[in-house]
Design a protein around this motif. Structure first.
Motif, PDB file in Angstrom:
ATOM      1  N   GLY A  35       2.738  84.816  -7.042  1.00  0.00           N
ATOM      2  CA  GLY A  35       2.873  84.664  -5.608  1.00  0.00           C
ATOM      3  C   GLY A  35       4.054  85.433  -5.083  1.00  0.00           C
ATOM      4  N   ALA A  36       4.245  85.342  -3.767  1.00  0.00           N
ATOM      5  CA  ALA A  36       5.339  86.031  -3.095  1.00  0.00           C
ATOM      6  C   ALA A  36       5.977  85.078  -2.103  1.00  0.00           C
ATOM      7  N   GLY A  37       7.280  85.219  -1.922  1.00  0.00           N
ATOM      8  CA  GLY A  37       7.999  84.439  -0.924  1.00  0.00           C
ATOM      9  C   GLY A  37       8.767  85.372  -0.011  1.00  0.00           C
ATOM     10  N   GLN A  38       9.021  84.917   1.208  1.00  0.00           N
ATOM     11  CA  GLN A  38       9.799  85.756   2.121  1.00  0.00           C
ATOM     12  C   GLN A  38      11.148  86.051   1.474  1.00  0.00           C
ATOM     13  N   GLN A  39      11.518  87.321   1.517  1.00  0.00           N
ATOM     14  CA  GLN A  39      12.755  87.715   0.843  1.00  0.00           C
ATOM     15  C   GLN A  39      13.984  87.132   1.529  1.00  0.00           C
ATOM     16  N   HIS A  40      15.019  86.909   0.741  1.00  0.00           N
ATOM     17  CA  HIS A  40      16.364  86.520   1.162  1.00  0.00           C
ATOM     18  C   HIS A  40      16.524  85.036   1.483  1.00  0.00           C
ATOM     19  N   GLY A  41      15.453  84.258   1.557  1.00  0.00           N
ATOM     20  CA  GLY A  41      15.604  82.820   1.727  1.00  0.00           C
ATOM     21  C   GLY A  41      15.988  82.164   0.409  1.00  0.00           C
ATOM     22  N   SER A  42      16.630  80.999   0.476  1.00  0.00           N
ATOM     23  CA  SER A  42      17.057  80.322  -0.746  1.00  0.00           C
ATOM     24  C   SER A  42      16.855  78.817  -0.610  1.00  0.00           C
ATOM     25  N   VAL A  43      16.782  78.148  -1.757  1.00  0.00           N
ATOM     26  CA  VAL A  43      16.598  76.696  -1.815  1.00  0.00           C
ATOM     27  C   VAL A  43      17.634  76.118  -2.771  1.00  0.00           C
ATOM     28  N   CYS A  44      18.354  75.096  -2.324  1.00  0.00           N
ATOM     29  CA  CYS A  44      19.361  74.428  -3.159  1.00  0.00           C
ATOM     30  C   CYS A  44      18.792  73.100  -3.666  1.00  0.00           C
ATOM     31  N   TRP A  45      18.578  73.017  -4.981  1.00  0.00           N
ATOM     32  CA  TRP A  45      18.067  71.801  -5.614  1.00  0.00           C
ATOM     33  C   TRP A  45      19.226  70.852  -5.911  1.00  0.00           C
ATOM     34  N   LYS A  46      19.077  69.609  -5.524  1.00  0.00           N
ATOM     35  CA  LYS A  46      20.119  68.604  -5.736  1.00  0.00           C
ATOM     36  C   LYS A  46      20.180  68.204  -7.214  1.00  0.00           C
ATOM     37  N   THR A  47      21.354  67.847  -7.687  1.00  0.00           N
ATOM     38  CA  THR A  47      21.509  67.357  -9.057  1.00  0.00           C
ATOM     39  C   THR A  47      20.515  66.219  -9.326  1.00  0.00           C
ATOM     40  N   GLY A  48      19.757  66.355 -10.417  1.00  0.00           N
ATOM     41  CA  GLY A  48      18.733  65.371 -10.764  1.00  0.00           C
ATOM     42  C   GLY A  48      17.335  65.757 -10.334  1.00  0.00           C
ATOM     43  N   ALA A  49      17.222  66.828  -9.528  1.00  0.00           N
ATOM     44  CA  ALA A  49      15.896  67.229  -9.036  1.00  0.00           C
ATOM     45  C   ALA A  49      14.970  67.667 -10.166  1.00  0.00           C
ATOM     46  N   SER A  50      15.544  68.221 -11.235  1.00  0.00           N
ATOM     47  CA  SER A  50      14.688  68.692 -12.332  1.00  0.00           C
ATOM     48  C   SER A  50      13.877  67.547 -12.926  1.00  0.00           C
ATOM     49  N   ARG A  51      14.439  66.329 -12.929  1.00  0.00           N
ATOM     50  CA  ARG A  51      13.686  65.181 -13.465  1.00  0.00           C
ATOM     51  C   ARG A  51      12.479  64.870 -12.596  1.00  0.00           C
ATOM     52  N   ALA A  52      12.657  64.977 -11.276  1.00  0.00           N
ATOM     53  CA  ALA A  52      11.525  64.740 -10.377  1.00  0.00           C
ATOM     54  C   ALA A  52      10.430  65.796 -10.577  1.00  0.00           C
ATOM     55  N   LEU A  53      10.846  67.050 -10.798  1.00  0.00           N
ATOM     56  CA  LEU A  53       9.875  68.140 -11.002  1.00  0.00           C
ATOM     57  C   LEU A  53       9.054  67.937 -12.268  1.00  0.00           C
ATOM     58  N   THR A  54       9.694  67.452 -13.311  1.00  0.00           N
ATOM     59  CA  THR A  54       8.996  67.322 -14.600  1.00  0.00           C
ATOM     60  C   THR A  54       8.192  66.029 -14.709  1.00  0.00           C
ATOM     61  N   SER A  55       8.335  65.125 -13.747  1.00  0.00           N
ATOM     62  CA  SER A  55       7.608  63.852 -13.843  1.00  0.00           C
ATOM     63  C   SER A  55       6.782  63.585 -12.592  1.00  0.00           C
ATOM     64  N   LEU A  56       6.109  64.605 -12.088  1.00  0.00           N
ATOM     65  CA  LEU A  56       5.284  64.465 -10.886  1.00  0.00           C
ATOM     66  C   LEU A  56       4.049  63.613 -11.174  1.00  0.00           C
ATOM     67  N   SER A  57       3.735  62.721 -10.252  1.00  0.00           N
ATOM     68  CA  SER A  57       2.531  61.895 -10.379  1.00  0.00           C
ATOM     69  C   SER A  57       1.365  62.576  -9.680  1.00  0.00           C
ATOM     70  N   PRO A  58       0.239  62.764 -10.369  1.00  0.00           N
ATOM     71  CA  PRO A  58      -0.909  63.427  -9.739  1.00  0.00           C
ATOM     72  C   PRO A  58      -1.540  62.602  -8.624  1.00  0.00           C
ATOM     73  N   ASP A  59      -1.124  61.354  -8.461  1.00  0.00           N
ATOM     74  CA  ASP A  59      -1.712  60.504  -7.419  1.00  0.00           C
ATOM     75  C   ASP A  59      -1.082  60.738  -6.044  1.00  0.00           C
ATOM     76  N   LEU A  60       0.025  61.468  -5.994  1.00  0.00           N
ATOM     77  CA  LEU A  60       0.739  61.645  -4.730  1.00  0.00           C
ATOM     78  C   LEU A  60       0.922  63.133  -4.422  1.00  0.00           C
ATOM     79  N   PRO A  61       0.949  63.504  -3.125  1.00  0.00           N
ATOM     80  CA  PRO A  61       1.252  64.899  -2.786  1.00  0.00           C
ATOM     81  C   PRO A  61       2.690  65.243  -3.138  1.00  0.00           C
ATOM     82  N   LEU A  62       2.939  66.543  -3.291  1.00  0.00           N
ATOM     83  CA  LEU A  62       4.272  67.006  -3.704  1.00  0.00           C
ATOM     84  C   LEU A  62       5.363  66.580  -2.728  1.00  0.00           C
ATOM     85  N   HIS A  63       5.107  66.724  -1.433  1.00  0.00           N
ATOM     86  CA  HIS A  63       6.196  66.517  -0.470  1.00  0.00           C
ATOM     87  C   HIS A  63       6.693  65.073  -0.466  1.00  0.00           C
ATOM     88  N   GLN A  64       5.837  64.138  -0.850  1.00  0.00           N
ATOM     89  CA  GLN A  64       6.285  62.740  -0.918  1.00  0.00           C
ATOM     90  C   GLN A  64       7.199  62.504  -2.123  1.00  0.00           C
TER      91      GLN A  64
END
Length: 477
Positions: A35-64
């Protein structure tokens, strides 16, 4: 400050995948994605976010599930220009604008990510200290598919004022000038054709992707467009829109104080350059209205009725402050390089079009571009439908001009790049991957004698541009 809410992007992914699912799209057939993203934008992940990413529940949408994962809720994007102080600090830290360009491919730009990060660190140090990872928009989107932090690719990474484009490593001097501990927050960069992992089980269970679906590094929208337009070494793409943009495929990088040089998104050892000109189609429409009664047909007739080189008349048309070069105003010169206040209508039209394309060629050559025997020009955007404009483009550059019906070239380029990564990436030339794709149509070839005419004119145009730039008086109305 110009920003976008990070959760808006997450919800957009939820929405499009749900729509595809509802339409009956068979996700099980997807072997790889990029994929492609608009250049020069950035996202700051909060400490602990990696745990949320690796344990996503398929029953809920990502944004929740990701609502609490970002230390900066609204991400700075490419339209933001509020980091001028940080730009000057970065240039000073490495020995000036030219030194920074030599390192990273561009002088410091307000929208570039390193300067945006420096501003966050200086103005919101608490948010910065709570950040465990910083993604570009492209690697952020890839992270959502991976279910873990995706690396930044070389090509999009070159739009940060942080990556040494020759060595493909983060510049320690630039990192240190922007914020502490930045290297660990960015992670190591990777070649743009890298497979960065298999898709998260979230997508397998929720949408039916195959478990072996490969995620190829995402990149910026401009590099993805270069892939979508299938440029090759020595080629140039000219987008003739509201503003005009040039994409160049370069074998060697020659960074300058204008334009940008990025790592090539499909050939890691080569480069792409990008130049943007604000006075594009809107300027052409103004002159059409003033000199051709608002008619493109009359505009074309004027180009047909005047000779190549316009009998030596040259014009500069910058109704808004131009990016490359930084000039505003209109300037007209006769064959003796004397400034005149007006041209006849048909001379005005040819002076505008020839001047626009001569400026593009001169500034492209400043970044190392050279016309080669196999060079082709790919024209896109609104003005690419006018064959007489394309004829001037072919004559000025001394190369054939092709047009393509491909819309959304960044999306098409992402699909090509996914296939390229799956097929072997660095071991397989990109041209092999796309050889069966539809070929662009030949629209114009240089007229006999064009190279001799413009060889002289290009030198004059460059000298006159410097003369205008050197003026200290206010430009004429």
């Amino acid at each position: 400050m110009v920003t976008s809410p990070v959760l808006m992007w997450v919800q957009a992914l939820d929405t499009i995948l749900e729509k595809m699912k509802a339409s009956g799209f068979d996700f099980s057939q997807v072997l790889a994605l990029s994929g492609a993203g608009q250049q020069h934008g950035s996202v700051c992940w909060k400490t602990g976010a990696s745990r949320a990413l690796t344990s996503l529940s398929p029953d809920l949408p990502l944004h929740q599930q990701l609502q609490a994962c970002f230390s900066v809720a609204d991400s700075p994007v490419w339209m933001d220009s509020s980091s001028t102080a940080q730009c000057r600090q970065l240039e000073a830290a490495v020995g000036g604008a030219q030194a920074l360009s030599g390192l990273t491919g561009s002088r410091a730009y307000e929208r570039f990510t390193g300067n945006q990060i420096a501003k966050i660190y200086q103005q919101n140090p608490e948010a910065y200290s709570r950040t465990e990872r910083i993604s570009l928009v492209s690697s952020f989107a890839a992270s959502l598919f991976l279910g873990s932090y995706a690396p930044i690719d070389y090509s999009d990474g070159s739009g940060m004022n942080l990556l040494q484009i020759q060595d493909k490593v983060w510049s320690q001097a630039c990192l240190g000038a922007c914020a502490p501990h930045l290297e660990e927050k960015l992670g190591p960069p990777v070649p743009s054709c890298s497979v960065v992992g298999a898709i998260s089980s979230y997508y397998v269970q929720r949408y039916g992707f195959p478990p072996g679906c490969q995620v190829v590094a995402f990149t910026g929208d401009n590099p993805a467009s270069l892939a979508g337009m299938r440029l090759e070494e020595g080629d140039i793409a000219v987008s003739l829109g509201t503003s005009d943009t040039l994409f160049l495929w370069l074998q060697e990088a020659t960074p300058a104080l204008e334009g940008h040089i990025f790592c090539n998104p499909v050939e890691p050892q080569q480069y792409m350059a990008l130049l943007c000109f604000k006075n594009g189609s809107l300027m052409r429409e103004k002159v059409r209205d003033e000199s051709a009664s608002g008619s493109w047909n009359e505009f074309s007739k004027a180009l047909q009725s005047t000779e190549m080189g316009n009998s030596g008349h040259l014009g500069f048309y910058f109704d808004v402050m131009e990016i490359t070069p930084e000039i505003t105003g209109r300037y007209r010169f006769n064959a003796e390089d004397q400034e005149v206040c007006a041209f006849p209508g048909n001379v005005e039209i040819r002076a505008l079009i020839e001047g626009q394309f001569m400026a593009k060629r001169i500034h492209a050559e400043g970044l190392g571009y050279r016309v080669m025997p196999k060079t082709k020009i790919l024209a896109t955007g609104g003005a690419s439908h006018n064959r007489d404009i394309l004829q001037v483009l072919a004559d000025v550059f001394g190369a054939p001009v092709y047009v393509t019906d491909t819309a959304n070239s960044a999306c098409v380029g992402s699909a090509y790049r996914a296939f390229h990564g799956l097929a072997g990436g660095r071991e397989l030339p990109f041209s092999e991957v796309v050889k069966l794709a539809p070929n662009p149509r030949l629209a114009a070839t240089p007229a006999p004698g064009a190279s001799q005419v413009y060889e002289t004119l290009l030198l004059r145009y460059a000298k006159l541009e410097q003369r205008i730039l050197s003026r200290t008086l206010r430009p004429p109305e």
